[in-house]
Design an enzyme around this catalytic site. Structure first.
Site, PDB file in Angstrom:
ATOM      1  N   SER A  56       0.919  -1.325   0.083  1.00 28.86           N
ATOM      2  CA  SER A  56      -0.032  -0.072   0.071  1.00 28.86           C
ATOM      3  C   SER A  56       0.798   1.299   0.086  1.00 28.86           C
ATOM      4  O   SER A  56       1.856   1.196   0.609  1.00 28.86           O
ATOM      5  CB  SER A  56      -1.012  -0.003   1.333  1.00 28.86           C
ATOM      6  OG  SER A  56      -1.737   1.404   1.160  1.00 28.86           O
TER       7      SER A  56
ATOM      8  N   LYS B  63      -4.395  -6.421   3.618  1.00 30.63           N
ATOM      9  CA  LYS B  63      -4.403  -5.384   2.521  1.00 30.63           C
ATOM     10  C   LYS B  63      -5.930  -5.070   2.252  1.00 30.63           C
ATOM     11  O   LYS B  63      -6.255  -3.751   1.974  1.00 30.63           O
ATOM     12  CB  LYS B  63      -3.611  -5.776   1.252  1.00 30.63           C
ATOM     13  CG  LYS B  63      -3.701  -4.618   0.064  1.00 30.63           C
ATOM     14  CD  LYS B  63      -3.134  -3.357   0.574  1.00 30.63           C
ATOM     15  CE  LYS B  63      -3.581  -2.019  -0.290  1.00 30.63           C
ATOM     16  NZ  LYS B  63      -3.118  -2.279  -1.592  1.00 30.63           N
TER      17      LYS B  63
ATOM     18  N   HIS C 181      -7.401  -2.994   5.017  1.00 35.28           N
ATOM     19  CA  HIS C 181      -6.719  -1.849   4.863  1.00 35.28           C
ATOM     20  C   HIS C 181      -7.756  -1.078   4.051  1.00 35.28           C
ATOM     21  O   HIS C 181      -8.046   0.161   4.245  1.00 35.28           O
ATOM     22  CB  HIS C 181      -5.268  -1.907   4.455  1.00 35.28           C
ATOM     23  CG  HIS C 181      -4.785  -0.531   3.959  1.00 35.28           C
ATOM     24  ND1 HIS C 181      -4.935  -0.091   2.570  1.00 35.28           N
ATOM     25  CD2 HIS C 181      -3.922   0.212   4.782  1.00 35.28           C
ATOM     26  CE1 HIS C 181      -4.264   1.301   2.755  1.00 35.28           C
ATOM     27  NE2 HIS C 181      -3.668   1.212   3.737  1.00 35.28           N
ATOM     28  N   ASN C 182      -7.989  -1.464   2.716  1.00 28.39           N
ATOM     29  CA  ASN C 182      -8.579  -0.740   1.979  1.00 28.39           C
ATOM     30  C   ASN C 182     -10.069  -0.329   2.159  1.00 28.39           C
ATOM     31  O   ASN C 182     -10.597   0.409   1.862  1.00 28.39           O
ATOM     32  CB  ASN C 182      -8.377  -1.232   0.570  1.00 28.39           C
ATOM     33  CG  ASN C 182      -7.059  -1.524  -0.130  1.00 28.39           C
ATOM     34  OD1 ASN C 182      -6.221  -1.061   0.461  1.00 28.39           O
ATOM     35  ND2 ASN C 182      -7.104  -1.528  -1.488  1.00 28.39           N
TER      36      ASN C 182
ATOM     37  N   GLU D 139      -9.894   2.493   4.499  1.00 31.06           N
ATOM     38  CA  GLU D 139      -9.484   3.708   3.488  1.00 31.06           C
ATOM     39  C   GLU D 139     -10.668   4.153   3.001  1.00 31.06           C
ATOM     40  O   GLU D 139     -10.927   5.355   2.951  1.00 31.06           O
ATOM     41  CB  GLU D 139      -8.477   3.137   2.621  1.00 31.06           C
ATOM     42  CG  GLU D 139      -8.402   4.087   1.405  1.00 31.06           C
ATOM     43  CD  GLU D 139      -7.111   3.326   0.169  1.00 31.06           C
ATOM     44  OE1 GLU D 139      -6.346   2.928   0.743  1.00 31.06           O
ATOM     45  OE2 GLU D 139      -7.659   3.807  -0.904  1.00 31.06           O
TER      46      GLU D 139
HETATM   47  P1  NDP Z   1      -0.592  -0.829 -14.396  1.00 30.74           P
HETATM   48  O1  NDP Z   1      -1.957  -0.704 -15.194  1.00 30.74           O
HETATM   49  O2  NDP Z   1       0.219   0.440 -14.543  1.00 30.74           O
HETATM   50  O3  NDP Z   1       0.445  -1.774 -15.058  1.00 30.74           O
HETATM   51  C1  NDP Z   1      -0.207  -3.197 -15.371  1.00 30.74           C
HETATM   52  C2  NDP Z   1       0.876  -4.069 -15.352  1.00 30.74           C
HETATM   53  O4  NDP Z   1       0.311  -5.626 -15.661  1.00 30.74           O
HETATM   54  C3  NDP Z   1       1.584  -3.941 -16.900  1.00 30.74           C
HETATM   55  O5  NDP Z   1       3.039  -4.221 -16.681  1.00 30.74           O
HETATM   56  C4  NDP Z   1       1.036  -4.768 -17.868  1.00 30.74           C
HETATM   57  O6  NDP Z   1       1.944  -5.236 -18.935  1.00 30.74           O
HETATM   58  C5  NDP Z   1       0.824  -5.893 -16.737  1.00 30.74           C
HETATM   59  N1  NDP Z   1      -0.289  -6.765 -17.408  1.00 30.74           N
HETATM   60  C6  NDP Z   1      -1.578  -6.412 -17.767  1.00 30.74           C
HETATM   61  N2  NDP Z   1      -2.338  -7.773 -18.192  1.00 30.74           N
HETATM   62  C7  NDP Z   1      -1.503  -8.667 -18.121  1.00 30.74           C
HETATM   63  C8  NDP Z   1      -1.428  -9.793 -18.739  1.00 30.74           C
HETATM   64  N3  NDP Z   1      -2.691 -10.283 -19.139  1.00 30.74           N
HETATM   65  N4  NDP Z   1      -0.298 -10.795 -18.538  1.00 30.74           N
HETATM   66  C9  NDP Z   1       0.918 -10.145 -18.280  1.00 30.74           C
HETATM   67  N5  NDP Z   1       0.884  -8.782 -17.753  1.00 30.74           N
HETATM   68  C10 NDP Z   1      -0.151  -8.284 -17.931  1.00 30.74           C
HETATM   69  O7  NDP Z   1      -0.894  -1.307 -13.063  1.00 30.74           O
HETATM   70  P2  NDP Z   1      -0.502  -0.887 -11.696  1.00 30.74           P
HETATM   71  O8  NDP Z   1       1.182  -1.006 -11.777  1.00 30.74           O
HETATM   72  O9  NDP Z   1      -1.222   0.209 -11.050  1.00 30.74           O
HETATM   73  O10 NDP Z   1      -1.175  -2.168 -10.776  1.00 30.74           O
HETATM   74  C11 NDP Z   1      -0.373  -3.196 -10.738  1.00 30.74           C
HETATM   75  C12 NDP Z   1      -0.878  -4.223  -9.638  1.00 30.74           C
HETATM   76  O11 NDP Z   1      -0.763  -3.483  -8.098  1.00 30.74           O
HETATM   77  C13 NDP Z   1      -2.518  -4.208  -9.682  1.00 30.74           C
HETATM   78  O12 NDP Z   1      -2.890  -5.463  -8.932  1.00 30.74           O
HETATM   79  C14 NDP Z   1      -3.073  -3.249  -8.924  1.00 30.74           C
HETATM   80  O13 NDP Z   1      -4.398  -3.647  -8.266  1.00 30.74           O
HETATM   81  C15 NDP Z   1      -1.889  -3.233  -7.605  1.00 30.74           C
HETATM   82  N6  NDP Z   1      -1.601  -2.016  -6.942  1.00 30.74           N
HETATM   83  C16 NDP Z   1      -1.942  -0.832  -7.576  1.00 30.74           C
HETATM   84  C17 NDP Z   1      -1.744   0.365  -6.626  1.00 30.74           C
HETATM   85  C18 NDP Z   1      -2.063   1.619  -7.471  1.00 30.74           C
HETATM   86  O14 NDP Z   1      -1.890   2.883  -6.650  1.00 30.74           O
HETATM   87  N7  NDP Z   1      -1.895   1.721  -8.682  1.00 30.74           N
HETATM   88  C19 NDP Z   1      -1.875   0.436  -5.149  1.00 30.74           C
HETATM   89  C20 NDP Z   1      -1.406  -1.122  -4.683  1.00 30.74           C
HETATM   90  C21 NDP Z   1      -1.763  -2.137  -5.366  1.00 30.74           C
HETATM   91  P3  NDP Z   1       1.899  -4.335 -20.249  1.00 30.74           P
HETATM   92  O15 NDP Z   1       2.771  -3.249 -19.946  1.00 30.74           O
HETATM   93  O16 NDP Z   1       2.404  -5.430 -21.247  1.00 30.74           O
HETATM   94  O17 NDP Z   1       0.653  -3.865 -20.442  1.00 30.74           O
END
Ligand code: NDP
Length: 474
Positions: A130, A184, A187-188, A191
């Protein structure tokens, strides 16, 4: 080439920031993303941290770049993509390797994945992270679930990148399989509740008192110096103070009043219901987001109902601000008490032995609900480990006694003025019901027995469990 200490798959917002954080703390990390362009762009932008980063473009190169036993963080879109990525990864892995899902997984999926790897020589960690983008880059709160041994393998790296509260890392092993992702999720949920109640207070000041955004910002700014001091109050002041570059208006005034949600708040409410734990403030917050999203329906309904001549009835000013501050604080206690209660119940249900003081401890910094208040919760749970509920610890019962009259006044005034305060009102209802030794469910038991012969227990202990409903006595 020197092998990496750890690997990370998924260079989206969270993954790329987490990878930079890991590299910055002196850990060598191999990275991979399904679209190689992103990996190249990430590496090109890593500057001097490139020395600790091994960019790879195939899964075999990625795995080969990590020192066995390999901890591999998967930070991608939650759900099926995680299963798909694990499937692709598994042929390259060897005994002792650890797959760490750091996305916002549903803890039921985490339990399933943990079980699926059982006996394969591989281990699974479900890790809640988080703090959003900023947290991932400079220090998130990290909630780990899995075997304790697998945690030991990654503890050094994880504590090095986590947030610190008074030099204390906000990272801990919380229990087996889904423990980390469950915590987590809650936590959400908390939140959601925190944000909803802050928005309700904003609504009272905006619609009940007719205050401008900048004046409301001042109120939140003052509160951030007191007992409500927290990241969410701090950013509330900041967003209320910001101006829209397009129109010059206060930023909140140009934003559509429909809140998005990705599901973790809803999961908290669902799990609370499954476990039969009252989490009314969290449920109210989730429902409020749903109503907020029904913009068209709300707009159509507004002219259908009589405009009542209602007024908030309390003048804006220092006295009201103080009352609102205490009301929000009381309601916040209810939301956290409910969240911890859900975790306590889940801990028994799933055999986790969740450490409550430890959970409050690792939420004190790095995460979205971080606040001084969590330090008080850590102390309260450490001082009274077997307490039934946070609100009956000596420290918190005293706070509730001090703040409850304010919550009652504010909820009365707001509902009297037609201002929706579902979160605050749920908190008040929770306190009132929780501390009532003689409730009203006796009537419900009588009704249930009347229509379904469900039976009841008597206060006098007599071995009679049905009423005289069908006997002619009524
Ligand atoms: P993004 O949308 O920025 O990135 C998504 C990532 O997942 C990219 O690397 C993408 O690859 C990859 N991806 C998507 N679909 C597939 C697939 N089918 N197979 C392989 N790779 C895939 O997401 P976030 O970084 O924001 O979130 C990532 C995780 O973290 C999620 O579970 C989210 O819920 C969690 N999270 C997010 C927070 C936030 O504040 N954003 C906070 C805490 C947790 P590509 O580049 O090739 O599309």
């Amino acid at each position: 080439m020197e092998k990496a200490e750890i690997g990370l798959i998924g260079l989206g917002v969270m993954g790329s920031n987490l990878a930079l954080n890991i590299a910055e703390k002196g850990n060598r990390i191999a990275v991979y993303n399904r679209t190689a362009d992103k990996t190249r762009a990430f590496y090109a932008g890593a500057g001097e941290l490139q020395k600790n980063i091994v960019p790879t473009e195939t899964l075999s190169d990625f795995v080969a770049a990590i020192r066995p036993p390999r901890p591999i963080i998967i930070m991608i879109k939650a759900g099926d993509p995680v299963d798909e990525e694990m499937e692709k990864l598994r042929p390259y892995l060897g005994k002792g390797d650890i797959i760490i899902d750091a996305g916002n997984a549903n803890f039921h999926d985490t339990r399933r994945r943990f079980k699926e790897l059982d006996g394969t020589g591989l281990t699974f960690i479900g890790m809640g992270v988080s703090g959003g983008e900023e947290g991932a880059r400079h220090g998130p709160s990290i909630m780990v679930g899995g075997t304790e041994d697998s945690y030991k393998r990654v503890e050094k790296v994880l504590t090095s990148i986590s947030a610190k509260f008074d030099n204390d890392p906000c990272c801990a092993w919380l229990g087996t399989d889904g423990a980390g992702h469950f915590v987590k999720t809650i936590h959400n949920g908390i939140e959601y509740a925190d944000m909803q109640m802050i928005a309700e207070i904003y609504g009272i000041l905006r619609d009940g008192c007719g205050m401008e955004a900048s004046d409301i910002a001042n109120v939140f700014g003052e509160w951030n110096k007191g007992r409500l001091n927290s990241f969410l109050i701090e950013i509330t002041e900041k967003v209320l103070r910001a101006s829209d570059p397009e129109t010059g208006k206060p930023m909140p005034d140009v934003i559509v009043d429909a809140a998005g949600q990705k599901g973790t708040g809803r999961w908290s409410a669902i799990e609370a219901q499954q476990l039969a734990v009252p989490a009314t403030v969290i449920e109210a917050a989730v429902a409020a987001r749903c109503i907020s999203a029904m913009r068209g329906e709300r707009a159509a309904a507004e002219p259908m109902f009589n405009k009542e001549e209602l007024s908030f009835g309390i003048e804006a000013g220092p006295w009201l601000n103080r009352d609102l501050e205490l009301a929000l604080f009381a309601a916040k206690i209810a939301a956290y008490a409910q969240g911890f209660d859900v975790m306590d119940s889940a801990s028994q249900e799933y055999g986790w032995k969740l450490p409550m003081p430890e959970i409050a401890r690792i939420w004190r910094a790095g995460c979205i609900i971080r606040s001084q208040f969590l330090d008080d919760i850590t102390k309260a749970f450490s001082d009274t480990p077997d307490v039934a509920n946070l609100i009956v610890t000596p420290a918190f019962s005293e706070m509730v006694n001090e703040c409850l009259p304010s919550l009652r006044r504010i909820v009365s005034a707001a509902t009297g003025a037609g201002l929706p305060v579902p979160g605050l009102a749920s908190a008040l209802g929770y306190f009132d019901a929780y501390r009532q030794s003689r409730g009203t469910a006796n009537l419900i038991q009588a009704q249930r027995d009347f229509f379904g012969a469900h039976g009841f227990d008597r206060l006098d202990g007599l071995d009679i469990h049905h009423g005289p409903w069908g006997s002619g006595a009524i």
